[in-house]
Scaffold this motif. Structure first.
Motif, PDB file in Angstrom:
ATOM      1  N   LYS A 228       4.072 -14.238  -0.002  1.00  0.00           N
ATOM      2  CA  LYS A 228       2.796 -14.954  -0.075  1.00  0.00           C
ATOM      3  C   LYS A 228       2.551 -15.481  -1.484  1.00  0.00           C
ATOM      4  O   LYS A 228       2.088 -16.615  -1.661  1.00  0.00           O
ATOM      5  CB  LYS A 228       1.650 -14.032   0.350  1.00  0.00           C
TER       6      LYS A 228
ATOM      7  N   ASP B 235       0.243 -18.797  -1.585  1.00  0.00           N
ATOM      8  CA  ASP B 235      -0.843 -18.458  -0.674  1.00  0.00           C
ATOM      9  C   ASP B 235      -1.799 -17.435  -1.279  1.00  0.00           C
ATOM     10  O   ASP B 235      -2.865 -17.171  -0.721  1.00  0.00           O
ATOM     11  CB  ASP B 235      -0.282 -17.902   0.642  1.00  0.00           C
ATOM     12  N   VAL B 236      -1.417 -16.863  -2.400  1.00  0.00           N
ATOM     13  CA  VAL B 236      -2.262 -15.903  -3.110  1.00  0.00           C
ATOM     14  C   VAL B 236      -1.848 -15.902  -4.573  1.00  0.00           C
ATOM     15  O   VAL B 236      -0.685 -16.163  -4.894  1.00  0.00           O
ATOM     16  CB  VAL B 236      -2.130 -14.488  -2.486  1.00  0.00           C
TER      17      VAL B 236
ATOM     18  N   TYR C 155      -6.878 -10.581  -6.848  1.00  0.00           N
ATOM     19  CA  TYR C 155      -6.072 -11.621  -6.205  1.00  0.00           C
ATOM     20  C   TYR C 155      -6.989 -12.592  -5.460  1.00  0.00           C
ATOM     21  O   TYR C 155      -7.993 -12.181  -4.855  1.00  0.00           O
ATOM     22  CB  TYR C 155      -5.076 -11.007  -5.226  1.00  0.00           C
TER      23      TYR C 155
ATOM     24  N   ASP D  76      -7.151 -15.584  -2.519  1.00  0.00           N
ATOM     25  CA  ASP D  76      -6.497 -16.224  -1.382  1.00  0.00           C
ATOM     26  C   ASP D  76      -6.492 -17.729  -1.623  1.00  0.00           C
ATOM     27  O   ASP D  76      -7.544 -18.352  -1.753  1.00  0.00           O
ATOM     28  CB  ASP D  76      -7.264 -15.886  -0.105  1.00  0.00           C
TER      29      ASP D  76
ATOM     30  N   VAL E 221      -4.536 -20.005   0.347  1.00  0.00           N
ATOM     31  CA  VAL E 221      -3.892 -20.673   1.473  1.00  0.00           C
ATOM     32  C   VAL E 221      -4.511 -22.062   1.647  1.00  0.00           C
ATOM     33  O   VAL E 221      -5.736 -22.217   1.627  1.00  0.00           O
ATOM     34  CB  VAL E 221      -4.073 -19.867   2.775  1.00  0.00           C
TER      35      VAL E 221
END
Length: 353
Positions: A204, A209-210, A219, A221, A223
């Motif tokens: 990811k 995506d992160v 972290y 997100d 996406v």
């Protein structure tokens, strides 16, 4: 890294059973791992890829305790690193003919396990120790600001931050809602689940995506849920540039990730400005997340219903239009999010490298 800003640039306004539905169904081949077993899909996938092995009697023994050597072998293999090395560890209890010597040696070389005089390869592995190995092997950022806390991890416990950081990104979980039980031994099934989650998390990060935010210690997100919008806006912008004899902008996934961070920040902190109260100017944001550039610009939009109406509005605004038609820019990234009332917020970032 070179980050020379052209000031004339225009800027416009663990260890817990995962759901059996998490992975694809597989056909059992071990007599003691039925298809309904919670870790069956993970176990069979790792075995198929050569990361884990069963026993000659046709069993896998999923509930058997994992040894330190066995865990080292699985983690080293799933990392995808070259095991051949000239590194010689200090271990006196891991002979060169040990079944997992190469894997143990590689993890010691990488600093994932301590290069001490003894490794105790056949000793059972504890939940706290594998947490540290997982965090290091899959490059999970560890900090002291975590949403998760366990009452059996005192403030001075050596693995507290590691465990809670892993729990925040759902790689590990507690034995109960409030306890982690760090000294409990790890089973083969749990090692399978942990390494799978570690690999998936690392993927990811690799796929953008992160991303870890060193400023807020968490972290984010990132996406991209609106790839068609991004594609269409790039197409429309390059059409405008072509009409003026300018070179087309290139789609930049990293730049799009920065734009997604910015649009999420606007919605989170309830503002619609180029200067973020948290990150500062757009180029400050880019620098914070290690994006290299020589010039940088930003366009913002909200409440438009399509890429076409968004670009049309930008082209009708002199400052936004100047950004779109700025000759020096070579790359573009788009971040799009919807507010709670369903309105679209768009951040368009430009850069030259």
């Amino acid at each position: 890294m070179k980050r020379v800003l052209i000031m004339g640039s225009i800027i416009a306004c663990l260890l817990h059973a995962p759901s059996s539905e998490a992975y694809a169904k597989t056909t059992p081949t071990f007599t003691d791992v039925k298809s309904t077993y919670w870790a069956a899909p993970v176990i069979y996938e790792l075995v198929e890829k050569g990361f884990m092995e069963g026993y000659t009697d046709g069993t896998f023994k999923p509930n058997s305790t994992t040894t330190r050597a066995e865990a080292a072998s699985i983690i080293a293999r799933t990392m995808g690193v070259q095991l051949t090395t000239d590194f010689v560890p200090k271990f006196t209890d891991v002979p060169t003919d040990h079944r997992y010597y190469k894997e143990i040696c590689k993890l010691a070389e990488l600093g994932i396990i301590q290069n001490a005089s003894e490794f105790h390869p056949e000793a059972p592995l504890k939940r706290a120790h594998i947490s540290k190995m997982i965090a290091l092997a899959y490059a999970v950022e560890v900090d002291q600001k975590n949403k998760t806390s366990f009452k059996d991890l005192p403030k001075n416990y050596w693995a507290k931050d590691i465990i809670e950081s892993l729990a925040d990104v759902e790689i590990v979980k507690g034995k109960t809602a409030k306890t982690f039980e760090p000294n409990e031994f790890v089973t083969r099934a749990h090692v399978a689940a942990l390494t799978m989650r570690g690999m998936e998390f690392k993927e990811k990060v690799k796929n953008l995506d992160v991303i870890y935010d060193f400023l807020q210690k968490d972290y984010i997100d990132t996406v991209n849920h609106h790839k068609q919008w991004e594609k269409k806006i790039l197409e429309l912008v390059n059409k405008e540039r072509a009409a003026k004899g300018l070179s087309p902008l290139m789609q930049d996934k990293k730049l799009a990730q920065i734009a997604i961070i910015k649009v999420k920040d606007m919605l989170k902190r309830n503002y619609f400005e180029h200067n973020s109260p948290f990150y500062g100017n757009p180029w400050d944001l880019a620098t914070l997340f290690d994006y290299e550039y020589t010039s940088y610009g930003e366009n913002l939009a909200r409440n438009f219903e399509s890429p076409e109406t968004t670009v049309k509005a930008w082209m009708a605004s002199p400052k936004h239009r100047d950004n779109i038609l700025k000759e020096v820019y070579t790359h573009m990234g788009i971040g799009i999010e919807q507010s709670k009332n369903g309105k679209y917020y768009v951040v368009q970032h430009f850069s030259s490298k």
